[in-house]
Design a protein around this motif. Structure first.
Motif, short mmCIF file in Angstrom:
data_model
loop_
_atom_site.label_atom_id
_atom_site.label_comp_id
_atom_site.label_asym_id
_atom_site.label_seq_id
_atom_site.Cartn_x
_atom_site.Cartn_y
_atom_site.Cartn_z
N TYR A 4 44.29 28.98 52.68
CA TYR A 4 44.15 30.41 52.44
C TYR A 4 43.39 30.60 51.14
N SER A 5 42.25 31.24 51.21
CA SER A 5 41.47 31.54 50.02
C SER A 5 42.17 32.65 49.24
N LEU A 6 42.29 32.47 47.92
CA LEU A 6 42.93 33.49 47.09
C LEU A 6 41.90 34.32 46.31
N ASP A 7 40.90 33.66 45.75
CA ASP A 7 39.89 34.40 44.99
C ASP A 7 38.70 33.49 44.73
N LYS A 8 37.62 34.10 44.32
CA LYS A 8 36.43 33.35 43.91
C LYS A 8 36.62 32.90 42.47
N LEU A 9 36.17 31.69 42.17
CA LEU A 9 36.32 31.13 40.82
C LEU A 9 35.68 32.02 39.76
N ILE A 10 34.59 32.68 40.10
CA ILE A 10 33.89 33.53 39.14
C ILE A 10 34.76 34.70 38.67
N ASN A 11 35.77 35.08 39.45
CA ASN A 11 36.65 36.21 39.09
C ASN A 11 37.78 35.81 38.15
N LEU A 12 38.03 34.51 38.00
CA LEU A 12 39.17 34.05 37.20
C LEU A 12 38.79 34.00 35.72
N HIS A 13 39.73 34.38 34.88
CA HIS A 13 39.55 34.40 33.43
C HIS A 13 40.93 34.38 32.79
N ASP A 14 41.01 34.06 31.51
CA ASP A 14 42.30 34.09 30.83
C ASP A 14 42.87 35.51 30.93
N SER A 15 44.14 35.59 31.16
CA SER A 15 44.93 36.81 31.40
C SER A 15 44.81 37.30 32.84
N TYR A 16 44.10 36.55 33.71
CA TYR A 16 44.03 36.89 35.13
C TYR A 16 45.44 36.79 35.71
N ARG A 17 45.78 37.78 36.53
CA ARG A 17 47.11 37.84 37.15
C ARG A 17 46.97 38.64 38.44
N LYS A 18 47.23 38.00 39.58
CA LYS A 18 47.11 38.70 40.86
C LYS A 18 48.18 38.20 41.82
N VAL A 19 48.77 39.13 42.54
CA VAL A 19 49.84 38.84 43.50
C VAL A 19 49.26 38.79 44.91
N PHE A 20 49.77 37.85 45.71
CA PHE A 20 49.33 37.67 47.09
C PHE A 20 50.55 37.59 48.01
N LYS A 21 50.44 38.19 49.19
CA LYS A 21 51.47 38.07 50.23
C LYS A 21 50.81 37.37 51.41
N ILE A 22 51.27 36.16 51.71
CA ILE A 22 50.75 35.39 52.83
C ILE A 22 51.95 34.99 53.69
N ASP A 23 52.02 35.58 54.88
CA ASP A 23 53.17 35.38 55.76
C ASP A 23 54.46 35.67 54.98
N GLN A 24 55.37 34.70 54.89
CA GLN A 24 56.63 34.93 54.16
C GLN A 24 56.53 34.56 52.68
N TYR A 25 55.35 34.13 52.23
CA TYR A 25 55.16 33.70 50.85
C TYR A 25 54.68 34.85 49.97
N ASN A 26 55.37 35.06 48.85
CA ASN A 26 54.95 36.01 47.82
C ASN A 26 54.54 35.18 46.62
N LEU A 27 53.26 35.21 46.28
CA LEU A 27 52.70 34.33 45.27
C LEU A 27 52.02 35.10 44.16
N ILE A 28 51.93 34.47 42.99
CA ILE A 28 51.15 35.02 41.89
C ILE A 28 50.24 33.92 41.35
N LEU A 29 48.96 34.28 41.20
CA LEU A 29 47.97 33.38 40.63
C LEU A 29 47.72 33.84 39.20
N LEU A 30 47.85 32.90 38.26
CA LEU A 30 47.68 33.20 36.83
C LEU A 30 46.64 32.26 36.23
N GLN A 31 45.93 32.75 35.22
CA GLN A 31 45.13 31.86 34.39
C GLN A 31 45.53 32.11 32.95
N VAL A 32 45.97 31.03 32.28
CA VAL A 32 46.42 31.08 30.90
C VAL A 32 45.76 29.94 30.14
#
Length: 103
Positions: A4-32
């Protein structure tokens, strides 16, 4: 299992924070500090959204009860009430210009 693609690498940066719902999974992608992490997006203590958490050094501090979790491992670092399990973590997969997860 499927990628499952979450985002393009070009969009990621420090303080990036995005929530994803994939089927029964609730996920958060962070860059720190240049590092990327994928964790479950709700606190296992009472189900509060981790997206509202503060980042304190290398940990997430749940804004509801102050539970702290290690960002890299998901381990519980500090509990203010009864102990709970740590956050589930997921391996990020890089394909071309995208970052995703296999579930």
């Amino acid at each position: 299992m499927r990628f499952y693609s979450l985002d393009k690498l070009i969009n990621l940066h420090d303080s990036y924070r995005k929530v994803f719902k994939i089927d029964q999974y609730n996920l958060i992608l962070l860059q720190v500090d240049g590092e990327r992490y994928l964790l479950e997006s709700t606190c296992p203590h009472r189900g509060h959204p981790i997206s509202e958490s503060d980042i304190v050094g290398s940990s997430l501090r749940c804004s509801l009860h102050g539970y702290q979790f290690d960002i890299a491992s998901g381990d519980l670092i500090a509990a203010t009430e009864e102990p709970c399990r740590g956050l589930k973590t997921y391996e990020l997969i890089y394909q071309g210009t995208e970052v995703g997860v296999v579930l």
